[in-house]
Design an enzyme around this catalytic site. Structure first.
Site, mmCIF file in Angstrom:
data_model
loop_
_atom_site.group_PDB
_atom_site.id
_atom_site.type_symbol
_atom_site.label_atom_id
_atom_site.label_comp_id
_atom_site.label_asym_id
_atom_site.label_seq_id
_atom_site.Cartn_x
_atom_site.Cartn_y
_atom_site.Cartn_z
ATOM 1 N N PRO A 56 -8.403 -3.795 -7.465
ATOM 2 C CA PRO A 56 -9.200 -3.726 -5.942
ATOM 3 C C PRO A 56 -8.144 -3.805 -4.859
ATOM 4 O O PRO A 56 -7.316 -4.833 -4.884
ATOM 5 C CB PRO A 56 -10.146 -5.013 -6.240
ATOM 6 C CG PRO A 56 -9.312 -5.982 -7.092
ATOM 7 C CD PRO A 56 -8.532 -5.078 -8.068
ATOM 8 N N MET A 57 -8.300 -2.910 -3.962
ATOM 9 C CA MET A 57 -7.416 -2.882 -2.824
ATOM 10 C C MET A 57 -8.251 -2.540 -1.606
ATOM 11 O O MET A 57 -8.831 -1.407 -1.516
ATOM 12 C CB MET A 57 -6.166 -1.993 -2.923
ATOM 13 C CG MET A 57 -5.432 -2.404 -3.999
ATOM 14 S SD MET A 57 -3.956 -1.113 -4.234
ATOM 15 C CE MET A 57 -4.882 0.130 -5.085
ATOM 16 N N CYS B 81 -7.038 -13.341 -3.220
ATOM 17 C CA CYS B 81 -6.590 -12.806 -2.026
ATOM 18 C C CYS B 81 -6.109 -13.884 -1.159
ATOM 19 O O CYS B 81 -6.821 -14.966 -1.049
ATOM 20 C CB CYS B 81 -8.078 -11.976 -1.522
ATOM 21 S SG CYS B 81 -7.537 -11.385 0.113
ATOM 22 N N ASN C 122 -0.662 -8.181 -13.455
ATOM 23 C CA ASN C 122 -0.918 -7.254 -12.345
ATOM 24 C C ASN C 122 0.276 -7.763 -11.623
ATOM 25 O O ASN C 122 0.732 -8.845 -11.280
ATOM 26 C CB ASN C 122 -2.133 -7.484 -11.478
ATOM 27 C CG ASN C 122 -2.112 -6.847 -10.097
ATOM 28 O OD1 ASN C 122 -2.547 -7.670 -9.253
ATOM 29 N ND2 ASN C 122 -1.911 -5.550 -9.952
ATOM 30 N N GLY C 123 0.907 -6.792 -10.651
ATOM 31 C CA GLY C 123 1.821 -7.078 -9.649
ATOM 32 C C GLY C 123 3.289 -6.397 -9.933
ATOM 33 O O GLY C 123 3.902 -6.604 -10.881
ATOM 34 N N GLY D 72 -1.317 -1.369 -8.878
ATOM 35 C CA GLY D 72 -1.969 -1.588 -7.360
ATOM 36 C C GLY D 72 -1.540 -0.393 -6.488
ATOM 37 O O GLY D 72 -1.979 0.764 -6.794
ATOM 38 N N ARG D 73 -0.604 -0.778 -5.899
ATOM 39 C CA ARG D 73 -0.316 0.307 -4.653
ATOM 40 C C ARG D 73 0.527 1.653 -5.227
ATOM 41 O O ARG D 73 0.360 2.540 -4.713
ATOM 42 C CB ARG D 73 0.871 -0.559 -3.714
ATOM 43 C CG ARG D 73 0.242 -1.467 -2.693
ATOM 44 C CD ARG D 73 1.179 -2.156 -1.884
ATOM 45 N NE ARG D 73 2.085 -3.332 -2.691
ATOM 46 C CZ ARG D 73 2.848 -3.893 -2.415
ATOM 47 N NH1 ARG D 73 3.533 -3.544 -1.328
ATOM 48 N NH2 ARG D 73 3.269 -4.736 -3.051
#
Length: 330
Positions: free
Chosen positions: A12-13, A95, A206-207, A228-229
Protein backbone atom coordinates in the site's frame (compact mmCIF):
# COMPACT_ATOMS: atom_id res chain seq x y z
CA UNK A 1 -4.31 -20.83 8.75
CA UNK A 2 -6.27 -19.43 5.82
CA UNK A 3 -5.14 -20.36 2.31
CA UNK A 4 -4.94 -16.80 1.06
CA UNK A 5 -1.73 -16.47 -0.92
CA UNK A 6 0.67 -13.67 -0.03
CA UNK A 7 3.74 -14.98 -1.86
CA UNK A 8 4.09 -11.80 -3.92
CA UNK A 9 2.38 -8.58 -2.83
CA UNK A 10 2.43 -4.94 -3.87
CA UNK A 11 2.60 -2.60 -0.89
CA UNK A 12 0.00 0.00 0.00
CA UNK A 13 1.48 3.36 -1.05
CA UNK A 14 -0.14 6.74 -0.51
CA UNK A 15 -0.86 8.66 -3.73
CA UNK A 16 0.30 5.67 -5.77
CA UNK A 17 -1.70 2.45 -5.37
CA UNK A 18 -5.07 3.91 -6.29
CA UNK A 19 -7.69 2.03 -8.30
CA UNK A 20 -6.20 3.02 -11.66
CA UNK A 21 -2.75 1.77 -10.69
CA UNK A 22 -4.16 -1.48 -9.34
CA UNK A 23 -6.10 -2.14 -12.55
CA UNK A 24 -2.92 -1.47 -14.53
CA UNK A 25 -0.81 -3.78 -12.34
CA UNK A 26 -3.40 -6.50 -12.66
CA UNK A 27 -2.74 -6.54 -16.40
CA UNK A 28 0.89 -7.43 -15.62
CA UNK A 29 0.30 -9.99 -12.87
CA UNK A 30 -2.93 -11.92 -12.42
CA UNK A 31 -2.12 -13.34 -8.98
CA UNK A 32 0.06 -11.01 -6.90
CA UNK A 33 -1.90 -9.54 -3.98
CA UNK A 34 -2.57 -5.82 -4.36
CA UNK A 35 -3.24 -3.29 -1.58
CA UNK A 36 -5.08 0.00 -1.56
CA UNK A 37 -3.64 3.21 -0.28
CA UNK A 38 -4.22 3.59 3.44
CA UNK A 39 -7.66 4.98 4.24
CA UNK A 40 -8.53 6.21 7.72
CA UNK A 41 -11.48 4.95 9.68
CA UNK A 42 -12.94 8.45 9.82
CA UNK A 43 -12.82 8.81 6.05
CA UNK A 44 -14.45 5.42 5.52
CA UNK A 45 -17.21 6.01 8.06
CA UNK A 46 -17.99 9.63 7.21
CA UNK A 47 -16.59 10.22 3.71
CA UNK A 48 -17.42 9.35 0.11
CA UNK A 49 -17.21 5.59 0.35
CA UNK A 50 -17.54 4.88 -3.35
CA UNK A 51 -14.68 7.26 -4.09
CA UNK A 52 -12.51 5.85 -1.31
CA UNK A 53 -13.28 2.16 -1.60
CA UNK A 54 -14.76 1.51 -5.04
CA UNK A 55 -12.72 -0.76 -7.28
CA UNK A 56 -12.99 -2.83 -10.43
CA UNK A 57 -13.68 -6.57 -9.92
CA UNK A 58 -10.65 -7.27 -12.13
CA UNK A 59 -8.42 -6.10 -9.27
CA UNK A 60 -8.99 -9.24 -7.17
CA UNK A 61 -7.22 -10.40 -5.10
CA UNK A 62 -7.11 -6.97 -3.44
CA UNK A 63 -6.81 -5.89 0.18
CA UNK A 64 -7.80 -2.62 1.83
CA UNK A 65 -5.46 -0.99 4.36
CA UNK A 66 -7.09 0.88 7.22
CA UNK A 67 -5.55 3.47 9.51
CA UNK A 68 -6.95 3.93 12.99
CA UNK A 69 -6.61 2.94 16.62
CA UNK A 70 -10.15 2.87 18.00
CA UNK A 71 -11.41 -0.73 17.97
CA UNK A 72 -15.07 0.12 17.42
CA UNK A 73 -14.33 2.47 14.52
CA UNK A 74 -11.98 -0.05 12.94
CA UNK A 75 -14.65 -2.73 13.20
CA UNK A 76 -17.19 -0.48 11.49
CA UNK A 77 -14.73 0.53 8.77
CA UNK A 78 -13.75 -3.11 8.23
CA UNK A 79 -17.42 -4.09 7.91
CA UNK A 80 -17.96 -1.35 5.32
CA UNK A 81 -14.86 -2.40 3.37
CA UNK A 82 -15.90 -6.04 3.39
CA UNK A 83 -19.20 -4.94 1.91
CA UNK A 84 -17.31 -3.52 -1.06
CA UNK A 85 -15.81 -6.95 -1.69
CA UNK A 86 -12.22 -6.68 -0.45
CA UNK A 87 -10.41 -9.97 0.10
CA UNK A 88 -8.52 -8.83 3.21
CA UNK A 89 -8.54 -6.04 5.79
CA UNK A 90 -5.08 -4.79 6.76
CA UNK A 91 -4.27 -2.58 9.73
CA UNK A 92 -1.49 0.00 9.33
CA UNK A 93 1.02 -0.18 12.19
CA UNK A 94 3.94 1.09 10.12
CA UNK A 95 3.31 4.53 8.60
CA UNK A 96 5.59 7.20 10.15
CA UNK A 97 3.91 10.37 8.85
CA UNK A 98 3.18 13.33 11.12
CA UNK A 99 -0.53 13.06 10.34
CA UNK A 100 -0.54 9.44 11.46
CA UNK A 101 1.27 10.25 14.72
CA UNK A 102 -1.16 13.02 15.60
CA UNK A 103 -4.01 10.57 15.10
CA UNK A 104 -2.45 7.86 17.28
CA UNK A 105 -2.19 5.27 14.57
CA UNK A 106 0.42 3.94 12.17
CA UNK A 107 3.93 3.24 13.41
CA UNK A 108 3.39 4.77 16.85
CA UNK A 109 1.12 1.80 17.61
CA UNK A 110 4.25 -0.36 17.82
CA UNK A 111 4.42 0.98 21.37
CA UNK A 112 0.92 -0.32 22.16
CA UNK A 113 0.75 -3.99 21.13
CA UNK A 114 -2.22 -4.75 23.36
CA UNK A 115 -4.22 -1.93 21.79
CA UNK A 116 -3.34 -3.29 18.35
CA UNK A 117 -4.49 -6.71 19.49
CA UNK A 118 -7.78 -5.21 20.70
CA UNK A 119 -8.22 -3.56 17.30
CA UNK A 120 -7.56 -6.83 15.48
CA UNK A 121 -9.96 -8.75 17.70
CA UNK A 122 -12.67 -6.15 17.11
CA UNK A 123 -12.23 -6.33 13.34
CA UNK A 124 -12.10 -10.13 13.37
CA UNK A 125 -15.50 -10.20 15.04
CA UNK A 126 -16.92 -7.80 12.47
CA UNK A 127 -15.81 -9.48 9.23
CA UNK A 128 -15.35 -12.93 7.73
CA UNK A 129 -12.35 -12.08 5.53
CA UNK A 130 -8.79 -12.27 6.94
CA UNK A 131 -7.54 -9.39 9.10
CA UNK A 132 -3.81 -8.76 8.78
CA UNK A 133 -1.31 -6.26 10.20
CA UNK A 134 1.55 -4.38 8.54
CA UNK A 135 4.19 -3.15 10.97
CA UNK A 136 7.77 -2.00 11.43
CA UNK A 137 10.36 -3.84 13.54
CA UNK A 138 10.14 -1.06 16.13
CA UNK A 139 10.07 2.71 16.58
CA UNK A 140 12.63 5.16 17.93
CA UNK A 141 14.54 3.67 20.88
CA UNK A 142 12.58 0.42 20.99
CA UNK A 143 14.61 -2.78 20.87
CA UNK A 144 13.32 -4.71 17.83
CA UNK A 145 14.28 -7.98 19.52
CA UNK A 146 11.52 -7.23 22.02
CA UNK A 147 9.11 -4.94 20.16
CA UNK A 148 8.52 -7.06 17.04
CA UNK A 149 7.85 -10.39 18.81
CA UNK A 150 5.65 -8.63 21.35
CA UNK A 151 3.47 -7.18 18.61
CA UNK A 152 3.43 -10.45 16.68
CA UNK A 153 2.34 -12.51 19.69
CA UNK A 154 -0.34 -9.99 20.63
CA UNK A 155 -1.96 -9.88 17.18
CA UNK A 156 -1.62 -13.64 16.66
CA UNK A 157 -3.48 -14.29 19.90
CA UNK A 158 -6.18 -11.85 18.70
CA UNK A 159 -6.76 -13.86 15.51
CA UNK A 160 -4.32 -12.34 13.00
CA UNK A 161 -2.72 -15.07 10.90
CA UNK A 162 -0.54 -12.86 8.68
CA UNK A 163 1.96 -10.20 9.72
CA UNK A 164 3.66 -8.04 7.08
CA UNK A 165 6.98 -6.79 8.42
CA UNK A 166 8.61 -3.70 6.93
CA UNK A 167 12.05 -4.76 8.10
CA UNK A 168 13.33 -1.43 9.33
CA UNK A 169 12.67 0.80 12.28
CA UNK A 170 10.56 3.92 12.05
CA UNK A 171 12.14 7.00 13.62
CA UNK A 172 9.26 9.23 14.56
CA UNK A 173 11.60 11.80 16.06
CA UNK A 174 14.18 13.38 13.77
CA UNK A 175 13.42 11.78 10.41
CA UNK A 176 10.87 12.77 7.78
CA UNK A 177 8.49 10.16 6.32
CA UNK A 178 10.61 10.12 3.16
CA UNK A 179 13.80 9.55 5.14
CA UNK A 180 12.06 6.75 7.04
CA UNK A 181 11.83 4.81 3.77
CA UNK A 182 15.60 4.67 3.35
CA UNK A 183 17.72 5.76 6.30
CA UNK A 184 16.94 3.24 9.04
CA UNK A 185 18.88 0.11 8.02
CA UNK A 186 17.00 -2.93 6.80
CA UNK A 187 17.16 -5.85 9.21
CA UNK A 188 15.71 -8.79 7.32
CA UNK A 189 17.03 -11.24 9.91
CA UNK A 190 14.46 -9.87 12.37
CA UNK A 191 11.65 -11.14 10.15
CA UNK A 192 13.43 -14.42 9.46
CA UNK A 193 13.90 -15.02 13.18
CA UNK A 194 10.26 -14.19 13.85
CA UNK A 195 9.18 -16.85 11.34
CA UNK A 196 11.46 -19.43 12.97
CA UNK A 197 10.11 -18.59 16.41
CA UNK A 198 6.46 -18.41 15.29
CA UNK A 199 6.11 -21.00 12.50
CA UNK A 200 2.32 -21.00 12.84
CA UNK A 201 2.13 -17.38 11.66
CA UNK A 202 2.42 -16.26 8.05
CA UNK A 203 5.24 -13.70 7.79
CA UNK A 204 5.54 -11.44 4.74
CA UNK A 205 8.68 -9.34 4.38
CA UNK A 206 8.76 -5.80 2.99
CA UNK A 207 11.45 -3.17 2.45
CA UNK A 208 14.04 -2.66 -0.27
CA UNK A 209 12.91 -5.55 -2.50
CA UNK A 210 13.42 -4.53 -6.14
CA UNK A 211 13.31 -7.79 -8.12
CA UNK A 212 11.64 -11.19 -8.24
CA UNK A 213 15.05 -12.78 -7.66
CA UNK A 214 15.31 -10.93 -4.36
CA UNK A 215 11.75 -11.94 -3.52
CA UNK A 216 12.60 -15.58 -4.20
CA UNK A 217 15.61 -15.38 -1.89
CA UNK A 218 13.40 -14.07 0.92
CA UNK A 219 10.92 -16.88 0.35
CA UNK A 220 13.56 -19.32 1.56
CA UNK A 221 12.99 -17.80 5.00
CA UNK A 222 9.46 -16.34 5.12
CA UNK A 223 6.07 -16.91 3.50
CA UNK A 224 5.76 -13.86 1.30
CA UNK A 225 7.57 -10.89 -0.19
CA UNK A 226 6.08 -7.43 -0.69
CA UNK A 227 7.46 -5.04 -3.29
CA UNK A 228 6.85 -1.33 -2.86
CA UNK A 229 8.42 1.44 -4.90
CA UNK A 230 9.99 -0.97 -7.40
CA UNK A 231 6.55 -2.31 -8.31
CA UNK A 232 5.39 1.23 -8.97
CA UNK A 233 8.44 2.80 -10.60
CA UNK A 234 9.36 -0.28 -12.68
CA UNK A 235 6.06 -2.20 -12.83
CA UNK A 236 7.17 -4.69 -15.45
CA UNK A 237 9.38 -6.20 -12.75
CA UNK A 238 6.22 -8.14 -11.83
CA UNK A 239 5.73 -9.64 -15.29
CA UNK A 240 7.00 -13.13 -14.51
CA UNK A 241 5.51 -13.37 -11.01
CA UNK A 242 2.61 -15.59 -12.09
CA UNK A 243 4.85 -18.20 -13.71
CA UNK A 244 7.54 -18.17 -11.01
CA UNK A 245 5.39 -18.11 -7.90
CA UNK A 246 1.86 -19.18 -8.83
CA UNK A 247 2.35 -21.96 -11.35
CA UNK A 248 0.80 -20.12 -14.31
CA UNK A 249 1.41 -21.64 -17.73
CA UNK A 250 0.69 -18.62 -19.90
CA UNK A 251 3.61 -16.31 -20.73
CA UNK A 252 3.36 -12.74 -19.43
CA UNK A 253 1.86 -10.04 -21.61
CA UNK A 254 4.43 -8.04 -23.55
CA UNK A 255 4.58 -4.38 -22.44
CA UNK A 256 2.71 -3.11 -25.51
CA UNK A 257 -0.01 -5.71 -24.93
CA UNK A 258 -0.35 -4.49 -21.35
CA UNK A 259 -0.95 -0.96 -22.58
CA UNK A 260 -3.36 -2.04 -25.30
CA UNK A 261 -5.45 -3.74 -22.62
CA UNK A 262 -5.15 -0.71 -20.35
CA UNK A 263 -6.33 1.60 -23.13
CA UNK A 264 -9.74 -0.08 -23.08
CA UNK A 265 -10.01 0.82 -19.39
CA UNK A 266 -8.67 4.34 -20.04
CA UNK A 267 -11.25 5.02 -22.75
CA UNK A 268 -14.08 3.88 -20.46
CA UNK A 269 -12.82 6.05 -17.60
CA UNK A 270 -12.38 9.09 -19.85
CA UNK A 271 -16.01 8.71 -20.85
CA UNK A 272 -16.93 8.93 -17.16
CA UNK A 273 -14.99 12.17 -16.77
CA UNK A 274 -11.73 10.83 -15.31
CA UNK A 275 -8.72 12.91 -16.40
CA UNK A 276 -6.09 11.16 -18.49
CA UNK A 277 -3.27 12.21 -16.18
CA UNK A 278 -4.90 10.36 -13.25
CA UNK A 279 -4.41 7.12 -15.20
CA UNK A 280 -1.33 7.79 -17.31
CA UNK A 281 0.94 8.73 -14.41
CA UNK A 282 0.99 5.10 -13.29
CA UNK A 283 2.42 3.75 -16.55
CA UNK A 284 5.50 5.97 -16.86
CA UNK A 285 7.89 3.25 -15.72
CA UNK A 286 6.49 0.39 -17.79
CA UNK A 287 9.29 0.44 -20.36
CA UNK A 288 12.08 1.08 -17.85
CA UNK A 289 15.40 -0.03 -19.28
CA UNK A 290 14.02 -0.51 -22.81
CA UNK A 291 14.84 1.50 -25.94
CA UNK A 292 12.56 4.50 -26.22
CA UNK A 293 11.58 4.52 -22.54
CA UNK A 294 12.71 8.10 -21.98
CA UNK A 295 10.80 9.41 -25.00
CA UNK A 296 7.72 7.48 -23.84
CA UNK A 297 7.86 9.07 -20.39
CA UNK A 298 8.49 12.55 -21.75
CA UNK A 299 5.61 12.44 -24.22
CA UNK A 300 3.12 11.36 -21.57
CA UNK A 301 4.44 13.74 -18.91
CA UNK A 302 4.19 16.71 -21.27
CA UNK A 303 0.84 15.90 -22.88
CA UNK A 304 -1.36 13.90 -20.52
CA UNK A 305 -1.93 16.75 -18.00
CA UNK A 306 -3.29 19.06 -20.70
CA UNK A 307 -7.02 19.83 -20.61
CA UNK A 308 -8.97 17.50 -22.85
CA UNK A 309 -6.09 15.04 -23.31
CA UNK A 310 -7.29 11.75 -24.80
CA UNK A 311 -6.02 8.19 -24.97
CA UNK A 312 -4.24 9.12 -28.18
CA UNK A 313 -1.47 10.56 -25.98
CA UNK A 314 -0.71 7.04 -24.75
CA UNK A 315 -0.94 5.57 -28.25
CA UNK A 316 1.50 8.14 -29.60
CA UNK A 317 3.88 7.48 -26.69
CA UNK A 318 3.73 3.71 -27.32
CA UNK A 319 4.83 4.29 -30.90
CA UNK A 320 8.09 5.75 -29.58
CA UNK A 321 9.10 2.37 -28.10
CA UNK A 322 10.14 -0.36 -30.59
CA UNK A 323 7.64 -3.18 -30.08
CA UNK A 324 10.11 -5.92 -31.00
CA UNK A 325 12.76 -4.71 -28.56
CA UNK A 326 10.26 -4.56 -25.70
CA UNK A 327 8.74 -7.95 -26.52
CA UNK A 328 12.20 -9.52 -26.61
CA UNK A 329 12.52 -8.86 -22.89
CA UNK A 330 9.50 -11.02 -22.02
Amino acid sequence: MSSFNHRICVAPMMDWTDRHDRFFLRLITRHALLYTEMVTTGAVIHGDRQHLLGFDPAEHPVAVQLGGSEPGELAEAARIAEGFGYDEINLNVGCPSDRVQSGRFGACLMREPMLVAECVASMRKAVSVPVTVKCRIGVDEQDPAEALPALARAVRDAGCETLIVHARKAWLEGLSPRENRDIPPLEYDRAYRLKRDMPDMRIVINGGIVSLDQAAAHLDHVDGAMLGRAAYQTPYVLADADRRFYGADAPPRAPHEVLEAYLTYVEAELAKGTHLHAMSRHILGLFHGMPGARAFRRHISENAPRPGATAQVIRDAMALVPREAAAALV
